[in-house]
Enzyme design. Sequence first.
Site, PDB file in Angstrom:
ATOM      1  N   GLY A  46       0.784  -1.226   0.000  1.00  0.00           N
ATOM      2  CA  GLY A  46       0.000   0.000   0.000  1.00  0.00           C
ATOM      3  C   GLY A  46       0.812   1.270   0.000  1.00  0.00           C
ATOM      4  O   GLY A  46       1.857   1.388  -0.648  1.00  0.00           O
ATOM      5  N   GLY A  48       2.595   2.527   2.288  1.00  0.00           N
ATOM      6  CA  GLY A  48       3.921   2.380   2.865  1.00  0.00           C
ATOM      7  C   GLY A  48       4.956   1.995   1.826  1.00  0.00           C
ATOM      8  O   GLY A  48       6.056   2.553   1.784  1.00  0.00           O
ATOM      9  N   TYR A 196      -9.161  -1.873  17.393  1.00  0.00           N
ATOM     10  CA  TYR A 196      -8.249  -1.227  16.443  1.00  0.00           C
ATOM     11  C   TYR A 196      -8.137   0.269  16.731  1.00  0.00           C
ATOM     12  O   TYR A 196      -7.029   0.815  16.838  1.00  0.00           O
ATOM     13  CB  TYR A 196      -8.750  -1.456  15.011  1.00  0.00           C
ATOM     14  CG  TYR A 196      -8.039  -0.611  13.972  1.00  0.00           C
ATOM     15  CD1 TYR A 196      -6.740  -0.898  13.582  1.00  0.00           C
ATOM     16  CD2 TYR A 196      -8.676   0.495  13.393  1.00  0.00           C
ATOM     17  CE1 TYR A 196      -6.087  -0.121  12.641  1.00  0.00           C
ATOM     18  CE2 TYR A 196      -8.026   1.272  12.444  1.00  0.00           C
ATOM     19  CZ  TYR A 196      -6.737   0.962  12.073  1.00  0.00           C
ATOM     20  OH  TYR A 196      -6.090   1.740  11.144  1.00  0.00           O
TER      21      TYR A 196
END
Length: 312
Positions: A46, A48, A196
């Site tokens: 992605g 990153g 999360y």
Amino acid sequence: MANSKLGILVNLFLPQRRKPNPEYAIPEKDKNLEGKTIIFTGGTDGMGRVAVEMLYEMGAHVVVLGRNKTKIENVISEIIKTGGSGKLGFQICDLASMDSVKNCAERILAEYSKIDVLINNAGINMTKPTFTSDGFETNWAVNYLGGFLLTKLLLTRIQQSSPSRIVNLTTNTAFIDHIDFDDIQSKPNFDTGDAYTQAKLSMNMFSIDLAKKLEGTGVTVNYLYPGYIKSNLLSNLEGPEKMMQFFMNVMASPTEVGADRIIRLAISSEYEGKTGVYVSEDKIKPPHKEAQIESKRNHLKKISEKALKKWL
């Protein structure tokens, strides 16, 4: 808060920005990163992965941390073919295992004499209760504890390398009203429906505390919500929610937008000397109300240090 949540949900199903905003472009003078060492978690997928490639093209020595050696090597091989002027290295690091994090930090300290930027980008969104070999709920381990421990273990080297920066990736925490300390302490597995988001809020609180601790040292600590970016973060959704993931990814911003926002915070002179700030997409915004309460941040710090006592 209900109206705020509704607005966020509606926004997720509206087309997001397709290209980085030129109003916030990184100055050309900031793009020469020759001699800079950047430690980067979550750099194989992605935004990153795109950010790693961009930093490599600017001449940085990027050290990619990941748990799958073959995957990291393949990504590095692909990026090198682009012909950038930087260097690429990697270290095996599983953020779900605190032993792995500590061993990785020790190897980094042995191999690299300076760390100019640490980017804690890795994340996971488990929708069912799962636990690591250390007994931690997986969302809390990967999204908070692993990054907390890695940062703590590398901190002295980062300070020695100042001026330097720490960038922590977060999410839009407006989905929750508060952090549930009772749940953390009672297990301690952080097993809630908002695991999360609460793990990311924990990272926000850590970022604020660390920024205050490092004031005047030349090290800045900031945290970023990159916006809704197309990613694999929702890959664990099942059933009807899987269809929601499809539509949300169609509307999401491409990875290049998220990568640009990460890099701005990591290298742009726009953020020189700014520390402890929350950047939402392209602008500095007020922190979550819980993150602003010092007593709650102190409480979280005690819980975290107790949980990680074996590795600190």
